[in-house]
Design a protein around this motif. Structure first.
Motif, PDB file in Angstrom:
ATOM      1  N   THR A 175      45.721  35.767  39.186  1.00 33.21           N
ATOM      2  CA  THR A 175      45.985  36.092  37.866  1.00 33.21           C
ATOM      3  C   THR A 175      44.619  36.886  37.478  1.00 33.21           C
ATOM      4  OG1 THR A 175      44.698  34.139  37.215  1.00 33.21           O
ATOM      5  CG2 THR A 175      47.244  34.078  37.151  1.00 33.21           C
ATOM      6  N   GLN A 176      45.053  37.900  36.339  1.00 35.28           N
ATOM      7  CA  GLN A 176      43.644  38.441  35.605  1.00 35.28           C
ATOM      8  C   GLN A 176      43.596  37.893  34.620  1.00 35.28           C
ATOM      9  OE1 GLN A 176      43.337  42.587  35.647  1.00 35.28           O
ATOM     10  NE2 GLN A 176      43.620  42.980  37.585  1.00 35.28           N
ATOM     11  N   LYS A 177      42.240  37.550  33.716  1.00 40.36           N
ATOM     12  CA  LYS A 177      41.970  36.984  32.613  1.00 40.36           C
ATOM     13  C   LYS A 177      41.515  38.087  31.706  1.00 40.36           C
ATOM     14  CE  LYS A 177      41.772  32.201  33.921  1.00 40.36           C
ATOM     15  NZ  LYS A 177      41.083  30.798  33.510  1.00 40.36           N
ATOM     16  N   ALA A 178      41.980  38.050  30.245  1.00 40.36           N
ATOM     17  CA  ALA A 178      41.314  38.914  29.443  1.00 40.36           C
ATOM     18  C   ALA A 178      40.436  38.269  28.580  1.00 40.36           C
ATOM     19  CB  ALA A 178      42.539  39.277  28.554  1.00 40.36           C
ATOM     20  N   GLY A 179      39.145  38.886  28.162  1.00 40.02           N
ATOM     21  CA  GLY A 179      38.426  38.250  27.520  1.00 40.02           C
ATOM     22  C   GLY A 179      37.336  37.370  28.668  1.00 40.02           C
ATOM     23  N   ARG A 180      36.631  36.560  27.831  1.00 42.27           N
ATOM     24  CA  ARG A 180      35.572  35.623  28.335  1.00 42.27           C
ATOM     25  C   ARG A 180      35.607  34.274  27.848  1.00 42.27           C
ATOM     26  NH1 ARG A 180      30.147  39.219  29.540  1.00 42.27           N
ATOM     27  NH2 ARG A 180      31.106  40.746  30.778  1.00 42.27           N
ATOM     28  N   GLY A 181      35.255  33.272  28.675  1.00 40.57           N
ATOM     29  CA  GLY A 181      35.239  31.817  27.961  1.00 40.57           C
ATOM     30  C   GLY A 181      36.396  31.246  28.106  1.00 40.57           C
ATOM     31  N   ALA A 182      36.571  30.087  27.517  1.00 44.29           N
ATOM     32  CA  ALA A 182      37.589  29.203  27.681  1.00 44.29           C
ATOM     33  C   ALA A 182      38.889  29.664  27.169  1.00 44.29           C
ATOM     34  CB  ALA A 182      37.197  27.794  27.261  1.00 44.29           C
ATOM     35  N   SER A 183      38.798  30.561  26.118  1.00 42.68           N
ATOM     36  CA  SER A 183      39.734  30.944  25.415  1.00 42.68           C
ATOM     37  C   SER A 183      40.701  32.110  26.181  1.00 42.68           C
ATOM     38  CB  SER A 183      39.596  31.356  24.094  1.00 42.68           C
ATOM     39  OG  SER A 183      38.521  32.527  24.121  1.00 42.68           O
ATOM     40  N   ALA A 184      40.170  32.702  27.341  1.00 40.90           N
ATOM     41  CA  ALA A 184      40.648  33.652  28.080  1.00 40.90           C
ATOM     42  C   ALA A 184      42.016  33.456  28.626  1.00 40.90           C
ATOM     43  CB  ALA A 184      39.792  34.265  29.279  1.00 40.90           C
TER      44      ALA A 184
ATOM     45  N   GLU B 281      53.405  45.778  41.724  1.00 43.42           N
ATOM     46  CA  GLU B 281      53.334  44.775  40.839  1.00 43.42           C
ATOM     47  C   GLU B 281      52.222  45.259  40.062  1.00 43.42           C
ATOM     48  OE1 GLU B 281      53.104  41.117  42.691  1.00 43.42           O
ATOM     49  OE2 GLU B 281      55.206  40.596  41.904  1.00 43.42           O
ATOM     50  N   SER B 282      51.766  45.111  38.723  1.00 38.42           N
ATOM     51  CA  SER B 282      50.808  45.510  38.199  1.00 38.42           C
ATOM     52  C   SER B 282      50.576  44.871  36.754  1.00 38.42           C
ATOM     53  CB  SER B 282      50.822  47.054  37.930  1.00 38.42           C
ATOM     54  OG  SER B 282      49.777  47.444  37.123  1.00 38.42           O
ATOM     55  N   PRO B 283      49.401  44.690  36.156  1.00 45.14           N
ATOM     56  CA  PRO B 283      49.180  43.917  34.784  1.00 45.14           C
ATOM     57  C   PRO B 283      49.001  45.122  33.790  1.00 45.14           C
ATOM     58  CG  PRO B 283      47.292  43.978  36.087  1.00 45.14           C
ATOM     59  CD  PRO B 283      48.208  44.527  36.880  1.00 45.14           C
ATOM     60  N   SER B 284      49.383  46.436  34.154  1.00 42.89           N
ATOM     61  CA  SER B 284      49.296  47.433  33.456  1.00 42.89           C
ATOM     62  C   SER B 284      49.891  47.433  32.018  1.00 42.89           C
ATOM     63  CB  SER B 284      49.508  48.791  34.157  1.00 42.89           C
ATOM     64  OG  SER B 284      50.796  49.039  34.279  1.00 42.89           O
ATOM     65  N   GLY B 285      51.232  46.543  31.942  1.00 43.59           N
ATOM     66  CA  GLY B 285      51.865  46.589  31.008  1.00 43.59           C
ATOM     67  C   GLY B 285      51.157  45.964  29.548  1.00 43.59           C
TER      68      GLY B 285
ATOM     69  N   SER C 220      45.519  52.650  37.550  1.00 46.61           N
ATOM     70  CA  SER C 220      44.225  52.104  37.695  1.00 46.61           C
ATOM     71  C   SER C 220      43.227  52.000  36.813  1.00 46.61           C
ATOM     72  CB  SER C 220      43.690  53.697  38.668  1.00 46.61           C
ATOM     73  OG  SER C 220      43.324  54.694  37.466  1.00 46.61           O
ATOM     74  N   GLY C 221      42.076  51.206  37.014  1.00 42.55           N
ATOM     75  CA  GLY C 221      41.110  50.792  36.357  1.00 42.55           C
ATOM     76  C   GLY C 221      40.170  50.126  36.827  1.00 42.55           C
ATOM     77  N   PRO C 222      39.101  49.455  35.943  1.00 43.86           N
ATOM     78  CA  PRO C 222      38.022  49.024  36.764  1.00 43.86           C
ATOM     79  C   PRO C 222      38.352  47.895  37.451  1.00 43.86           C
ATOM     80  CG  PRO C 222      37.992  48.306  34.257  1.00 43.86           C
ATOM     81  CD  PRO C 222      39.302  49.521  34.397  1.00 43.86           C
ATOM     82  N   ARG C 223      39.267  47.020  37.373  1.00 43.17           N
ATOM     83  CA  ARG C 223      39.693  45.897  38.012  1.00 43.17           C
ATOM     84  C   ARG C 223      41.134  46.186  38.690  1.00 43.17           C
ATOM     85  NH1 ARG C 223      39.333  41.072  33.711  1.00 43.17           N
ATOM     86  NH2 ARG C 223      40.504  42.685  32.469  1.00 43.17           N
ATOM     87  N   PRO C 224      41.449  45.295  39.710  1.00 44.51           N
ATOM     88  CA  PRO C 224      42.640  45.588  40.493  1.00 44.51           C
ATOM     89  C   PRO C 224      43.836  45.834  39.776  1.00 44.51           C
ATOM     90  CG  PRO C 224      41.166  43.865  41.544  1.00 44.51           C
ATOM     91  CD  PRO C 224      40.744  44.066  40.436  1.00 44.51           C
ATOM     92  N   CYS C 225      44.461  46.962  39.681  1.00 46.13           N
ATOM     93  CA  CYS C 225      45.631  47.137  39.132  1.00 46.13           C
ATOM     94  C   CYS C 225      46.984  47.206  39.749  1.00 46.13           C
ATOM     95  CB  CYS C 225      45.619  48.570  38.271  1.00 46.13           C
ATOM     96  SG  CYS C 225      44.009  48.360  37.159  1.00 46.13           S
ATOM     97  N   VAL C 226      46.969  47.193  41.087  1.00 44.87           N
ATOM     98  CA  VAL C 226      47.995  47.540  41.912  1.00 44.87           C
ATOM     99  C   VAL C 226      48.227  46.605  42.867  1.00 44.87           C
ATOM    100  CG1 VAL C 226      49.792  48.821  43.344  1.00 44.87           C
ATOM    101  CG2 VAL C 226      48.754  49.682  40.990  1.00 44.87           C
TER     102      VAL C 226
END
Length: 271
Positions: A18-27, A88-92, A60-66
């Motif tokens: 997984t990738q997580k958006a934001g920081r902290g416990a609420s990501a 597979e990508s989280p780009s959506g 593409s982006g600063p983190r793995p995208c594909v």
């Protein structure tokens, strides 16, 4: 001790895939979904005539995208081979940062040599070995892999009409051609879809345009839209245009002719 081991296992499992958006416990984790490339820009066929390398564009982006980029043969017939590229990508989700693109290559081995069959990638991009410079395959255009020769033929007029940027379902009402220069009078229906009803004026409402072309290496090339009759306006734009093709042209009626103001004009409209 059991509680400590369970806590460690939960932390390890929670960080996988997984990738997580934001920081902290609420990501919140970003979903990875299956997608297809925005375009396929080239194809190369190895010396065995079966191994394909497909140049494409992926997020593409600063983190793995594909991940899991692959090509697979989905169908074959005597005339065509279909290949689909997926990843597979989280780009959506724009929070992933995967808002750019970069080149990538997907490879696949055909069950049989390509031979004279066309290669269709993702149901829309077509390549052929006919007329190509190995190891590259030739990318086919909107008119197919073997477009009609420029000339005074129905197939050539259809190419010209396509490149004139007129509405779909336009039809030709007149053609004037000498093989090097071409004039097409075009018209198209407006108003409601009326079927066979011709009594209503709305059902017979039409627009029209006249387009002038010169022959080019890739087919007929439009260079002027004009409702004027005769040769004055076209020969002002292109002095070599033959009088034999324009002297007898009658002006198009002003009412059904669309206006094309200069691009710099605030009232300019796309056509």
């Amino acid at each position: 001790m059991t509680a400590v081991l369970c806590a460690v296992a939960a932390l390890l499992l929670g960080g996988c895939g997984t990738q997580k958006a934001g920081r902290g416990a609420s990501a919140t984790p970003l979903p990875w979904t299956v997608g297809q490339p925005s375009q396929v820009t080239g194809a190369r066929l190895a010396g065995d005539h079966r191994t394909l390398s497909l140049a494409t564009r992926v997020p593409s982006g600063p983190r793995p995208c594909v991940r899991g980029l692959k090509a697979a043969v989905t169908d074959t017939v005597p005339e065509h081979v279909w290949v689909q590229i997926t990843f597979e990508s989280p780009s959506g989700d724009r929070r992933s940062g995967c808002t750019g693109e970069k080149p990538a290559t997907a490879r696949v081995r055909l069950p049989h040599p390509l031979g004279g069959r066309t290669l269709i990638v993702d149901n829309s991009t077509v390549f052929t070995a006919d007329g190509a410079k190995p190891p590259a395959l030739r990318l086919c255009g909107r008119l197919g892999c073997h477009p009609p020769a420029t000339g005074c033929t129905t197939a050539s007029y259809e190419q010209a009409q396509m490149d004139a940027d007129v509405p779909l379902h336009s039809y030709r009402s007149a053609e004037h051609c000498d093989g090097k220069w071409l004039v097409l009078d075009l018209s198209w229906r407006t108003g409601p879809a009326c079927g066979d009803d011709s009594e209503s004026s709305a059902c017979s409402s039409r627009l029209g345009d006249r387009v002038f072309f010169r022959a080019g290496r890739s087919g007929w090339q439009p260079f002027l839209h004009s409702a004027a009759g005769g040769c004055r306006e076209v020969r002002r734009r292109e002095p070599d245009f033959p009088a034999a093709l324009c002297a007898s042209l009658a002006p198009l009626p002003s009412a059904p002719h669309p206006s094309h103001p200069p691009a710099a004009s605030p009232s300019a409209t796309a056509w």
